[in-house]
Scaffold this motif. Structure first.
Motif, PDB file in Angstrom:
ATOM      1  N   VAL A 108      12.173 -64.781 -35.959  1.00  0.00           N
ATOM      2  CA  VAL A 108      11.033 -64.918 -36.881  1.00  0.00           C
ATOM      3  C   VAL A 108      11.312 -65.892 -38.020  1.00  0.00           C
ATOM      4  CG1 VAL A 108      11.549 -62.969 -38.434  1.00  0.00           C
ATOM      5  CG2 VAL A 108       9.171 -63.589 -37.965  1.00  0.00           C
ATOM      6  N   LYS A 155      13.628 -54.917 -32.867  1.00  0.00           N
ATOM      7  CA  LYS A 155      14.019 -55.359 -34.220  1.00  0.00           C
ATOM      8  C   LYS A 155      14.960 -56.560 -34.139  1.00  0.00           C
ATOM      9  CE  LYS A 155      15.131 -52.408 -37.561  1.00  0.00           C
ATOM     10  NZ  LYS A 155      14.208 -52.538 -38.720  1.00  0.00           N
ATOM     11  N   LEU A 175       5.281 -59.676 -37.871  1.00  0.00           N
ATOM     12  CA  LEU A 175       6.548 -59.215 -37.306  1.00  0.00           C
ATOM     13  C   LEU A 175       7.542 -58.883 -38.415  1.00  0.00           C
ATOM     14  CD1 LEU A 175       6.932 -61.611 -34.256  1.00  0.00           C
ATOM     15  CD2 LEU A 175       6.255 -59.201 -34.242  1.00  0.00           C
ATOM     16  N   HIS A 176       7.492 -59.650 -39.467  1.00  0.00           N
ATOM     17  CA  HIS A 176       8.358 -59.407 -40.615  1.00  0.00           C
ATOM     18  C   HIS A 176       8.087 -58.022 -41.215  1.00  0.00           C
ATOM     19  CE1 HIS A 176      10.966 -60.812 -43.806  1.00  0.00           C
ATOM     20  NE2 HIS A 176      10.086 -60.374 -44.684  1.00  0.00           N
ATOM     21  N   PHE A 225      10.897 -64.242 -26.683  1.00  0.00           N
ATOM     22  CA  PHE A 225      10.342 -64.611 -28.004  1.00  0.00           C
ATOM     23  C   PHE A 225      10.785 -66.036 -28.322  1.00  0.00           C
ATOM     24  CE2 PHE A 225       9.712 -60.415 -30.605  1.00  0.00           C
ATOM     25  CZ  PHE A 225       9.055 -59.843 -29.547  1.00  0.00           C
ATOM     26  N   VAL A 262       5.171 -66.200 -33.730  1.00  0.00           N
ATOM     27  CA  VAL A 262       6.210 -66.129 -32.707  1.00  0.00           C
ATOM     28  C   VAL A 262       5.519 -66.004 -31.351  1.00  0.00           C
ATOM     29  CG1 VAL A 262       8.130 -64.764 -31.780  1.00  0.00           C
ATOM     30  CG2 VAL A 262       7.893 -65.075 -34.264  1.00  0.00           C
ATOM     31  N   ASN A 285       9.126 -55.215 -38.752  1.00  0.00           N
ATOM     32  CA  ASN A 285      10.572 -55.016 -38.771  1.00  0.00           C
ATOM     33  C   ASN A 285      11.011 -54.160 -39.955  1.00  0.00           C
ATOM     34  OD1 ASN A 285      13.237 -55.453 -37.859  1.00  0.00           O
ATOM     35  ND2 ASN A 285      13.524 -57.043 -39.391  1.00  0.00           N
ATOM     36  N   ILE A 320      13.106 -59.721 -33.203  1.00  0.00           N
ATOM     37  CA  ILE A 320      12.348 -60.247 -34.351  1.00  0.00           C
ATOM     38  C   ILE A 320      13.297 -60.983 -35.307  1.00  0.00           C
ATOM     39  CG2 ILE A 320      10.999 -59.605 -36.389  1.00  0.00           C
ATOM     40  CD1 ILE A 320       9.875 -57.237 -34.774  1.00  0.00           C
ATOM     41  N   LYS A 321      14.414 -60.329 -35.651  1.00  0.00           N
ATOM     42  CA  LYS A 321      15.354 -60.930 -36.607  1.00  0.00           C
ATOM     43  C   LYS A 321      15.902 -62.259 -36.107  1.00  0.00           C
ATOM     44  CE  LYS A 321      17.694 -57.054 -37.353  1.00  0.00           C
ATOM     45  NZ  LYS A 321      18.882 -56.219 -37.616  1.00  0.00           N
ATOM     46  N   GLY A 325       4.106 -64.605 -37.855  1.00  0.00           N
ATOM     47  CA  GLY A 325       5.455 -64.297 -38.329  1.00  0.00           C
ATOM     48  C   GLY A 325       5.447 -63.197 -39.381  1.00  0.00           C
TER      49      GLY A 325
END
Lengths: 377, 377
Positions: free
Chosen positions: B150, B143, B208-209, B176, B165, B212, B146-147, B205
């Motif tokens: 992304v 997580k 992944l958003h 990443f 990504v 998350n 990703i944050k 993206g």
């Protein structure tokens, strides 16, 4: 102009006047907020063609100093930037200072903003309201009256007068009525020592909606003054001025049936939730029509959308008197009405499947919600 | 198909699969949610052309019974109605039953919905992913990665590969990288016992958003499997499958300057808030450009919009080494980068006013944020 002020007071005062600011105004200076400093305190003003709001921050209050180092004067600052700047400043204290060329310096901690102001002389003067025709009532009662009626105003401009709430005051009774010609919401309340009377005062629904947002839920008194074309609501630190709608509000009393053929007493929330569920499958249909049919004390709420599916739910009435009934109605209108009634139990009076029906709290006849059925059976 | 289930479990499972449902899908059956009952439990599936999400509710869990009276089978129910119905049902227990003509009866308390279903045979089969090429990592680390990256993907479809990504795994390090060609975000992490290697895996993206949003912030492990054109993220009860982007991700390592001419160490939040304030007056301008200039340890952040006004704020750096510098940049890009760095102190390395600069936490070189300046001085 110059002053130093507690930032949180300025923020909440700005939030109030922002309710009157419309980014789409055709009068450029009304995209700004007027800031006036006097030795008594700071007055902020926001305005559009319908509403003007003045919010006052007293220099001292209950021996607490809110504003210091005041040099009198005024300026108009852009509503798009000024509130946002104040909100994001680093410290709890803000100082604001205007020079002779309308440049406004806003300081807090190490942050320094230079904002181009506009001349406050160019800001329109708010009309002075004669305060002879004033009556007063507790703020929370006014808020309740607004909440119980304003949702029923029309959103269509075809009959502009119906976009407002009709206020009447006679014999110490204040009466709010709103209707969009498919449903009607009505609320009365007793006003003590009202020296005024009026009948055809129609306040735009949007104005009352914004007023309700600004007022906090207290039992303090609010003063209300009415003229030919304006209404002023005044609390300790807020003046809220709205234009009135032109034209004659229709006679609504004769719409309300005086007898009933079927009378059902029910739990408000149970009926609300059941109709809410039944309306789920009627989402796409105009007005979200649901059906109610009685079989003695058993009330069936149902809805049917052949493409999607159907829903049926039976709930027990507390009591049922009169003829059996099958009726269809807009779930939205009935849910709005039930939400406006803050009592646990309601009575619904029907006079037939094609006639308007009335929802009232069991214990309070000052609230009345009338709804026209939909023809489906 | 038939089962009786705890309503709250069904609601949270529906919320997960709804993240994959797009009302604008061109494949009609994908407007629905697939519901499969087996004796182990209930599996819900939602899918669009990019993402597929399976959420499983075990029939029994830690000696607690979640699902009862199971008759195996499956059905597809409309995503517009089914979750909303479940959410508004009156009781904590729901029973769902499908008859031979795909009619689905949903019961809870006295409420009974009949929903027209679609044949689950028509629902596309999710691709089976070979699970040989699997590695795993704690959910909260994923997580975080990703944050921290992304937000920097491109939103322009002109170079589709940059809307994803880039994931690389080599020598037990997972990397990443995201860039929209104006800024770049990079994060590395060590993976234990990764038997796999890959280089050109590019995950949209958006996928992944959404991933998350679904994952809760725990230190449980998540399994990740990669094939040529799909990636699968697997937790205890969720399978999240995304397509990969086609094409070669650009070589980004050589973009990162290896030396610096000016090195500033600062408090992250102080710089973030100062830039946030300076950007207030640059709202309308493209990229919200603000300026930074050094005078020894004093860093001046400023912005100037002649029509509106200007803002200046000085903050002290913890330390400053190298040449004095004046540079302009997009406040949005720098604020995004600073928000992604969850450390109190950062180092910024500049190699001149026209060269990309790098923001890193002082205590962690696995995070790197690179930003291209804007030419104004």
């Amino acid at each position: 102009m110059k002053f130093t002020i507690q930032r949180d007071l300025l923020i909440s005062s700005l939030q109030n006047v922002m309710k009157a600011i419309s980014p789409r105004t055709v009068i450029p200076i009304l995209t700004g907020i007027k800031v006036e400093a006097s030795h008594n305190g700071i007055t902020l003003t926001g305005s559009n063609s319908d509403i003007s709001i003045e919010s006052f921050i007293p220099a001292e209050e209950e021996e607490k100093v809110n504003v210091e180092h005041i040099e009198e004067g005024s300026i108009v600052l852009h509503a798009k930037y000024f509130p946002e700047i104040i909100r994001k400043l680093p410290e709890d204290i803000v100082s604001i200072e205007v020079d002779s060329s309308l440049k406004t310096v806003i300081r807090s901690g190490k942050a320094e903003f230079n904002l181009n102001g506009q001349d406050a002389e160019e800001y329109p003067l708010l009309p002075k309201i004669q305060t002879d025709d004033t009556f007063e009532m507790p703020v929370n009662v006014l808020k309740n009256m607004i909440k119980q009626t304003v949702f029923a105003v029309s959103t269509m401009e075809t009959r502009p007068i119906l976009t407002g709430v009709n206020m009447r005051l006679a014999n110490n009774r204040l009466h709010f009525v709103a209707t969009d010609s498919h449903r009607l919401a009505s609320r009365e309340v007793e006003i003590q020592d009202a020296a005024v009377q009026f009948e055809n005062v129609v306040v735009p629904g949007k104005s009352l909606h914004e007023l309700n947002k600004i007022l906090s839920d207290t039992d303090e008194l609010i003063q209300i003054s009415v003229t030919n074309n304006q209404i002023l609501f005044r609390t300790k630190n807020i003046n809220f001025l709205s234009r009135l709608l032109d034209g004659n509000y229709p006679e609504t009393d004769r719409l309300i049936p005086t007898h009933s053929k079927t009378k059902i007493k029910m739990k408000t929330k149970e009926l609300l939730h059941t109709i809410d569920r039944a309306s789920l499958l009627a989402k796409d249909e105009k007005n979200n029509v649901v059906r109610l049919s009685t079989e003695g004390n058993m009330i069936e709420i149902s809805s049917n959308s052949p493409e999607i599916g159907k829903v049926v739910e039976n709930i027990s009435a507390i009591s049922m008197e009169g003829e059996e009934l099958k009726i269809s109605f807009s779930s939205k209108y009935v849910m709005d009405a039930l939400r406006a009634i803050e009592y646990d139990e309601i009575t619904i009076d029907f006079t037939g499947a094609m006639r308007p029906f009335i929802i009232r709290p069991v214990e309070d006849d000052s609230i009345l919600q009338l709804i026209l059925p939909v023809r489906t059976f």
